[in-house]
Design an enzyme around this catalytic site. Structure first.
Site, PDB file in Angstrom:
ATOM      1  N   HIS A  69      29.205  34.429  43.487  1.00  0.00           N
ATOM      2  CA  HIS A  69      28.818  34.944  42.166  1.00  0.00           C
ATOM      3  C   HIS A  69      27.640  34.179  41.565  1.00  0.00           C
ATOM      4  CE1 HIS A  69      29.518  37.276  38.574  1.00  0.00           C
ATOM      5  NE2 HIS A  69      29.598  36.194  37.834  1.00  0.00           N
ATOM      6  N   PRO A 103      33.224  30.768  42.026  1.00  0.00           N
ATOM      7  CA  PRO A 103      31.955  30.764  42.767  1.00  0.00           C
ATOM      8  C   PRO A 103      31.918  31.796  43.893  1.00  0.00           C
ATOM      9  CG  PRO A 103      33.311  28.921  43.452  1.00  0.00           C
ATOM     10  CD  PRO A 103      34.135  29.731  42.514  1.00  0.00           C
ATOM     11  N   GLU A 104      32.900  32.669  43.975  1.00  0.00           N
ATOM     12  CA  GLU A 104      32.903  33.680  45.043  1.00  0.00           C
ATOM     13  C   GLU A 104      32.780  35.073  44.421  1.00  0.00           C
ATOM     14  OE1 GLU A 104      35.347  32.644  48.535  1.00  0.00           O
ATOM     15  OE2 GLU A 104      35.883  30.809  47.487  1.00  0.00           O
ATOM     16  N   MET A 105      33.869  35.806  44.247  1.00  0.00           N
ATOM     17  CA  MET A 105      33.754  37.166  43.703  1.00  0.00           C
ATOM     18  C   MET A 105      34.052  37.226  42.199  1.00  0.00           C
ATOM     19  SD  MET A 105      35.440  38.933  47.088  1.00  0.00           S
ATOM     20  CE  MET A 105      35.214  40.685  46.826  1.00  0.00           C
TER      21      MET A 105
END
Lengths: 262, 262
Positions: free
Chosen positions: A96, A140-142
């Protein structure tokens, strides 16, 4: 660990006298992806999330679904890109708003991940269904909330029917989203010539490759890289000597310093 | 423009006396995606980059190829996501290192883009092959140099054979990469019930939809949204009255203030 390493070496040294390299490899801990479809299905299935065609198809759609990210831009396939070996090809996973993984961890491949004993580099989840819930929610991912994920997927009428067919119930929940993705990932199995070899076809590996296998066993690589899919258990790392890049990032493994073998 | 608008209105007013709404729609400027495969192939082909199956297959692989971006993370499909209508679903396109489009422009769909007279919102490129070269190189999009793109693709032996089959020549160039992607995009054609209607099947649209079409013609929407695929020409914007969000970003169209009709 040390004991296992010694046993492995002894097996390796005696291999020239043994019946066949296939037998030696099996004794050293390797196991093939089964040739037999029934045996394979049993190996990859999860009794708590039994596979069916509709569930796998739904999971495939959700695996490629960027609307499962807050930004609408990131899907499971962004980091676990099926076109590039099930990974993203970068040092640390990017999620993200182009945030790099804070522990400088890279994305493990989803191919054959079903054979791993545990999921995530620190082995904190038991299976693919539990794993799939993590990256969707991780900032920090989706970066999506469970509620937003369910709301987005529920807003598309096509999914309603797919859930009905997959789960015999069209009520969409976050757990079911993850279960469907996990079911799809259980099918990402890529038997190789090595599996053919372990299944008894001694000609499946070249002479050179067979020499490599002997060395792999003799040098002790097989202590960690073993089982179906050659890895996936929890191991100390580094094992033999200090690793030059061990201090990039702050990852130390689980509370016992154990790391999942790729 | 004004003259065309008037003509359109006159046709609309006389429509109840005319033979059929299909004829009226055609007179108003609509044209169907041909039913006939040969006619369709002629319409979508580019004589300077003739379609063949191998080229389309190669273009498909390259369209999904994240290694065509500097980061290894962004493919054509990132912004022109075929699973979400050929777009990314965000206000302004997001590219390399999560950079938003500096002019606050969003990604136009690749579906039916072959029918557009020109490419890009300011119509600066004549066709899909020329368009494809832009985003790969643009700093806020895929940010790769021509040289790096060719080097990356050439490093994968599988592509060598695909280029040979597609172009009768295995020399990989940046132009050929874009040509193959353009060829694939030429196949992204989605005939609808409206095309069926224009091809003479009057029952393809419901009564309500046919009333909508009459209004669409009578109110002059058809002045800009016309032709095959209902758009794609260059038009002034805003046309009728000031547009509330016209000042978001700095985009003013081409040097004559013309913008591509979606």
């Amino acid at each position: 660990m040390k004991k296992r390493f010694l046993i492995t070496s002894i097996i390796a040294l005696s291999s020239f006298a043994s019946a066949s390299l296939v037998e030696d490899a099996k004794k050293a801990g390797f196991a093939p992806i089964p040739n037999d479809e029934k045996a394979l299905m049993k190996l990859v299935d999860n009794p708590k999330n039994s596979l069916n065609k509709a569930k796998v198809e739904l999971g495939k759609a959700l695996f490629f679904e960027p609307r499962l990210s807050k930004s609408n831009l990131i899907s499971c396939n962004t980091c676990h890109n099926l076109a590039t070996g099930g990974v993203d090809g970068v040092e640390a996973a990017i999620g993200h708003k182009w945030t790099a993984n804070p522990h400088h961890l890279n994305s493990p491949t989803v191919y054959n991940a079903v054979f791993m004993e545990k999921q995530f580099w620190d082995g904190r989840e038991p299976d693919l269904e539990a794993q799939a819930q993590g990256p969707m929610q991780a900032a920090p991912e989706m970066a999506i909330s469970k509620e937003m994920a369910v709301k987005r997927i529920s807003s598309m009428s096509g999914y309603k029917e797919q859930f009905k067919n997959a789960f015999n119930d069209d009520n969409i929940t976050f757990k079911k989203i993850a279960d469907a993705i996990g079911a799809f990932e259980r099918t990402l199995v890529t038997p190789s010539r090595f599996d053919k070899f372990l299944n008894g076809d001694e000609k499946a590996l070249s002479k050179e490759e067979q020499e490599g296998l002997k060395t792999f066993i003799a040098k002790g690589c097989v202590s960690c890289h073993t089982g179906v899919g050659i890895g996936g258990g929890m191991q100390k790392f580094p094992l033999v000597k200090p690793y030059k890049y061990a201090k990039v990032g702050d990852f130390k493994g689980d509370k016992n310093g154990m790391v999942k073998t790729p």
